[in-house]
Design a protein around this motif. Structure first.
Motif, PDB file in Angstrom:
ATOM      1  N   LYS A  93      40.179  25.841  -9.367  1.00  0.00           N
ATOM      2  CA  LYS A  93      41.598  26.060  -9.047  1.00  0.00           C
ATOM      3  C   LYS A  93      41.758  26.617  -7.641  1.00  0.00           C
ATOM      4  N   TYR A  94      40.923  27.599  -7.287  1.00  0.00           N
ATOM      5  CA  TYR A  94      40.979  28.184  -5.949  1.00  0.00           C
ATOM      6  C   TYR A  94      40.721  27.111  -4.892  1.00  0.00           C
ATOM      7  N   SER A  95      39.712  26.311  -5.115  1.00  0.00           N
ATOM      8  CA  SER A  95      39.374  25.252  -4.160  1.00  0.00           C
ATOM      9  C   SER A  95      40.500  24.240  -4.031  1.00  0.00           C
ATOM     10  N   ARG A  96      41.101  23.859  -5.139  1.00  0.00           N
ATOM     11  CA  ARG A  96      42.210  22.898  -5.102  1.00  0.00           C
ATOM     12  C   ARG A  96      43.409  23.461  -4.347  1.00  0.00           C
ATOM     13  N   MET A  97      43.635  24.774  -4.482  1.00  0.00           N
ATOM     14  CA  MET A  97      44.734  25.399  -3.732  1.00  0.00           C
ATOM     15  C   MET A  97      44.497  25.282  -2.233  1.00  0.00           C
ATOM     16  N   LEU A  98      43.235  25.229  -1.827  1.00  0.00           N
ATOM     17  CA  LEU A  98      42.903  25.096  -0.411  1.00  0.00           C
ATOM     18  C   LEU A  98      42.828  23.632   0.020  1.00  0.00           C
ATOM     19  N   GLY A  99      43.139  22.722  -0.917  1.00  0.00           N
ATOM     20  CA  GLY A  99      43.119  21.303  -0.592  1.00  0.00           C
ATOM     21  C   GLY A  99      41.740  20.670  -0.716  1.00  0.00           C
ATOM     22  N   MET A 100      40.795  21.373  -1.332  1.00  0.00           N
ATOM     23  CA  MET A 100      39.443  20.828  -1.500  1.00  0.00           C
ATOM     24  C   MET A 100      39.376  20.106  -2.845  1.00  0.00           C
ATOM     25  N   HIS A 101      38.947  18.847  -2.791  1.00  0.00           N
ATOM     26  CA  HIS A 101      38.856  18.070  -4.027  1.00  0.00           C
ATOM     27  C   HIS A 101      37.482  17.458  -4.223  1.00  0.00           C
ATOM     28  N   VAL A 102      36.602  17.622  -3.255  1.00  0.00           N
ATOM     29  CA  VAL A 102      35.252  17.079  -3.392  1.00  0.00           C
ATOM     30  C   VAL A 102      34.238  18.080  -2.851  1.00  0.00           C
ATOM     31  N   SER A 103      33.048  17.953  -3.327  1.00  0.00           N
ATOM     32  CA  SER A 103      31.937  18.761  -2.838  1.00  0.00           C
ATOM     33  C   SER A 103      31.265  17.981  -1.724  1.00  0.00           C
ATOM     34  N   PRO A 104      30.678  18.585  -0.749  1.00  0.00           N
ATOM     35  CA  PRO A 104      30.298  19.992  -0.621  1.00  0.00           C
ATOM     36  C   PRO A 104      31.189  20.780   0.328  1.00  0.00           C
ATOM     37  N   THR A 105      32.502  20.619   0.237  1.00  0.00           N
ATOM     38  CA  THR A 105      33.358  21.463   1.048  1.00  0.00           C
ATOM     39  C   THR A 105      33.053  22.913   0.707  1.00  0.00           C
ATOM     40  N   THR A 106      32.977  23.759   1.707  1.00  0.00           N
ATOM     41  CA  THR A 106      32.515  25.129   1.529  1.00  0.00           C
ATOM     42  C   THR A 106      33.561  26.096   2.053  1.00  0.00           C
ATOM     43  N   THR A 107      33.635  27.261   1.418  1.00  0.00           N
ATOM     44  CA  THR A 107      34.447  28.338   1.966  1.00  0.00           C
ATOM     45  C   THR A 107      33.535  29.520   2.267  1.00  0.00           C
ATOM     46  N   ILE A 108      33.786  30.156   3.376  1.00  0.00           N
ATOM     47  CA  ILE A 108      33.083  31.375   3.738  1.00  0.00           C
ATOM     48  C   ILE A 108      34.147  32.397   4.081  1.00  0.00           C
ATOM     49  N   ASN A 109      34.122  33.500   3.354  1.00  0.00           N
ATOM     50  CA  ASN A 109      35.130  34.547   3.524  1.00  0.00           C
ATOM     51  C   ASN A 109      36.548  33.981   3.412  1.00  0.00           C
ATOM     52  N   GLY A 110      36.728  33.033   2.501  1.00  0.00           N
ATOM     53  CA  GLY A 110      38.041  32.470   2.236  1.00  0.00           C
ATOM     54  C   GLY A 110      38.485  31.358   3.162  1.00  0.00           C
ATOM     55  N   LEU A 111      37.671  31.013   4.151  1.00  0.00           N
ATOM     56  CA  LEU A 111      38.030  29.955   5.087  1.00  0.00           C
ATOM     57  C   LEU A 111      37.217  28.701   4.809  1.00  0.00           C
ATOM     58  N   VAL A 112      37.848  27.539   4.880  1.00  0.00           N
ATOM     59  CA  VAL A 112      37.161  26.272   4.668  1.00  0.00           C
ATOM     60  C   VAL A 112      36.268  25.993   5.878  1.00  0.00           C
ATOM     61  N   VAL A 113      35.018  25.667   5.608  1.00  0.00           N
ATOM     62  CA  VAL A 113      34.039  25.396   6.648  1.00  0.00           C
ATOM     63  C   VAL A 113      33.521  23.978   6.448  1.00  0.00           C
ATOM     64  N   ASP A 114      33.451  23.216   7.524  1.00  0.00           N
ATOM     65  CA  ASP A 114      32.970  21.841   7.466  1.00  0.00           C
ATOM     66  C   ASP A 114      31.452  21.838   7.285  1.00  0.00           C
ATOM     67  N   THR A 115      30.993  21.442   6.104  1.00  0.00           N
ATOM     68  CA  THR A 115      29.564  21.395   5.797  1.00  0.00           C
ATOM     69  C   THR A 115      29.209  20.034   5.232  1.00  0.00           C
ATOM     70  N   SER A 116      27.938  19.834   4.960  1.00  0.00           N
ATOM     71  CA  SER A 116      27.488  18.556   4.411  1.00  0.00           C
ATOM     72  C   SER A 116      26.357  18.777   3.422  1.00  0.00           C
ATOM     73  N   SER A 117      26.310  17.960   2.381  1.00  0.00           N
ATOM     74  CA  SER A 117      25.210  18.047   1.421  1.00  0.00           C
ATOM     75  C   SER A 117      23.896  17.633   2.065  1.00  0.00           C
ATOM     76  N   GLY A 118      23.965  17.004   3.221  1.00  0.00           N
ATOM     77  CA  GLY A 118      22.758  16.584   3.919  1.00  0.00           C
ATOM     78  C   GLY A 118      22.237  17.605   4.918  1.00  0.00           C
ATOM     79  N   TRP A 119      22.878  18.775   4.977  1.00  0.00           N
ATOM     80  CA  TRP A 119      22.439  19.793   5.925  1.00  0.00           C
ATOM     81  C   TRP A 119      21.023  20.243   5.645  1.00  0.00           C
ATOM     82  N   THR A 120      20.310  20.550   6.711  1.00  0.00           N
ATOM     83  CA  THR A 120      18.967  21.108   6.608  1.00  0.00           C
ATOM     84  C   THR A 120      19.065  22.619   6.435  1.00  0.00           C
TER      85      THR A 120
END
Length: 134
Positions: A93-120
Protein backbone atom coordinates in the motif's frame (compact mmCIF):
# COMPACT_ATOMS: atom_id res chain seq x y z
CA UNK A 1 28.52 -9.52 0.45
CA UNK A 2 25.56 -7.40 1.49
CA UNK A 3 22.75 -5.81 -0.44
CA UNK A 4 20.66 -4.08 2.21
CA UNK A 5 21.41 -2.08 5.31
CA UNK A 6 19.21 -0.49 7.93
CA UNK A 7 20.34 2.72 9.59
CA UNK A 8 17.48 3.26 11.99
CA UNK A 9 15.20 1.24 14.22
CA UNK A 10 12.69 -0.77 12.27
CA UNK A 11 10.10 -3.22 13.54
CA UNK A 12 8.51 -5.80 11.29
CA UNK A 13 6.65 -8.89 12.41
CA UNK A 14 8.07 -8.64 15.88
CA UNK A 15 11.71 -8.25 14.85
CA UNK A 16 13.26 -4.95 15.87
CA UNK A 17 16.48 -3.96 14.16
CA UNK A 18 18.23 -1.42 16.33
CA UNK A 19 21.66 -1.41 14.79
CA UNK A 20 23.21 -1.09 11.40
CA UNK A 21 22.84 -4.37 9.58
CA UNK A 22 24.98 -4.78 6.52
CA UNK A 23 24.58 -8.45 5.68
CA UNK A 24 21.05 -9.35 4.72
CA UNK A 25 20.95 -10.92 1.29
CA UNK A 26 24.02 -12.20 -0.53
CA UNK A 27 23.94 -11.48 -4.24
CA UNK A 28 25.51 -14.88 -4.81
CA UNK A 29 22.20 -16.49 -3.77
CA UNK A 30 20.07 -14.46 -6.20
CA UNK A 31 20.03 -17.06 -8.94
CA UNK A 32 18.86 -19.75 -6.52
CA UNK A 33 15.49 -18.00 -6.55
CA UNK A 34 15.02 -17.50 -10.28
CA UNK A 35 11.91 -19.21 -11.73
CA UNK A 36 13.95 -21.90 -13.45
CA UNK A 37 15.37 -22.99 -10.08
CA UNK A 38 12.19 -22.75 -8.02
CA UNK A 39 9.47 -23.96 -10.39
CA UNK A 40 9.32 -27.49 -8.97
CA UNK A 41 9.75 -26.50 -5.31
CA UNK A 42 6.92 -26.33 -2.82
CA UNK A 43 6.23 -23.23 -0.77
CA UNK A 44 7.58 -25.06 2.30
CA UNK A 45 10.81 -25.92 0.47
CA UNK A 46 11.25 -22.28 -0.56
CA UNK A 47 10.59 -21.06 2.98
CA UNK A 48 13.14 -23.57 4.29
CA UNK A 49 15.74 -22.30 1.84
CA UNK A 50 15.00 -18.64 2.57
CA UNK A 51 15.17 -19.14 6.34
CA UNK A 52 18.55 -20.82 5.94
CA UNK A 53 19.72 -17.85 3.89
CA UNK A 54 18.44 -15.42 6.54
CA UNK A 55 20.20 -17.35 9.30
CA UNK A 56 23.46 -17.55 7.37
CA UNK A 57 23.58 -14.00 6.06
CA UNK A 58 21.77 -11.95 8.70
CA UNK A 59 22.38 -13.97 11.83
CA UNK A 60 18.72 -14.37 12.71
CA UNK A 61 17.45 -17.63 14.17
CA UNK A 62 16.13 -19.84 11.38
CA UNK A 63 13.33 -21.22 13.58
CA UNK A 64 12.18 -17.70 14.52
CA UNK A 65 11.89 -16.71 10.87
CA UNK A 66 10.15 -19.99 9.94
CA UNK A 67 7.63 -19.42 12.75
CA UNK A 68 6.60 -16.19 11.03
CA UNK A 69 6.01 -18.02 7.75
CA UNK A 70 3.73 -20.79 9.05
CA UNK A 71 0.22 -20.37 7.68
CA UNK A 72 -2.18 -18.88 10.21
CA UNK A 73 -5.23 -20.96 11.01
CA UNK A 74 -8.35 -18.82 11.22
CA UNK A 75 -11.69 -20.56 11.30
CA UNK A 76 -13.76 -19.76 8.24
CA UNK A 77 -10.90 -18.17 6.31
CA UNK A 78 -9.53 -19.93 3.27
CA UNK A 79 -6.62 -17.54 2.65
CA UNK A 80 -5.43 -16.37 6.08
CA UNK A 81 -1.78 -15.74 5.23
CA UNK A 82 0.94 -15.84 7.89
CA UNK A 83 2.51 -13.56 10.49
CA UNK A 84 4.14 -11.34 7.85
CA UNK A 85 1.15 -11.05 5.52
CA UNK A 86 -0.19 -7.81 7.05
CA UNK A 87 3.28 -6.21 7.04
CA UNK A 88 3.62 -7.07 3.36
CA UNK A 89 0.20 -5.58 2.62
CA UNK A 90 1.19 -2.33 4.36
CA UNK A 91 4.43 -2.18 2.36
CA UNK A 92 2.53 -2.72 -0.90
CA UNK A 93 0.00 0.00 0.00
CA UNK A 94 2.81 2.41 0.89
CA UNK A 95 4.58 1.69 -2.38
CA UNK A 96 1.39 2.14 -4.41
CA UNK A 97 0.81 5.51 -2.73
CA UNK A 98 4.21 6.53 -4.10
CA UNK A 99 3.21 5.36 -7.58
CA UNK A 100 5.33 2.19 -7.46
CA UNK A 101 3.68 -0.80 -9.08
CA UNK A 102 6.61 -3.01 -10.01
CA UNK A 103 9.79 -4.25 -8.44
CA UNK A 104 12.65 -3.40 -7.99
CA UNK A 105 11.66 0.21 -7.42
CA UNK A 106 13.30 1.14 -4.13
CA UNK A 107 12.72 3.70 -1.42
CA UNK A 108 15.45 4.99 0.85
CA UNK A 109 14.37 7.17 3.75
CA UNK A 110 10.96 7.51 2.10
CA UNK A 111 12.27 8.70 -1.27
CA UNK A 112 11.96 6.69 -4.49
CA UNK A 113 15.39 5.76 -5.83
CA UNK A 114 16.03 4.52 -9.36
CA UNK A 115 17.48 1.01 -8.96
CA UNK A 116 17.64 -2.18 -10.97
CA UNK A 117 17.41 -5.90 -10.22
CA UNK A 118 20.54 -6.21 -12.34
CA UNK A 119 22.65 -4.03 -10.06
CA UNK A 120 25.96 -5.40 -8.87
CA UNK A 121 27.06 -5.38 -5.25
CA UNK A 122 29.28 -2.41 -6.02
CA UNK A 123 26.32 -0.41 -7.35
CA UNK A 124 24.25 -1.15 -4.23
CA UNK A 125 27.18 -0.27 -1.98
CA UNK A 126 27.67 3.04 -3.80
CA UNK A 127 24.19 4.17 -2.80
CA UNK A 128 23.88 2.41 0.58
CA UNK A 129 27.33 2.73 2.14
CA UNK A 130 27.04 6.48 2.78
CA UNK A 131 23.78 5.80 4.63
CA UNK A 132 25.11 2.84 6.60
CA UNK A 133 28.25 4.68 7.62
CA UNK A 134 26.37 7.81 8.69
Amino acid sequence: NAVICFVKNMTMSGFTLTQKVSAISPLSAKEDYFDINTYDKTRTQLYESLTELAAKSAGVAKDDVMALLVMSVVEGQKNPGNAVTQDLKWEVKYSRMLGMHVSPTTTINGLVVDTSSGWTLEQWCEILDPLCNA
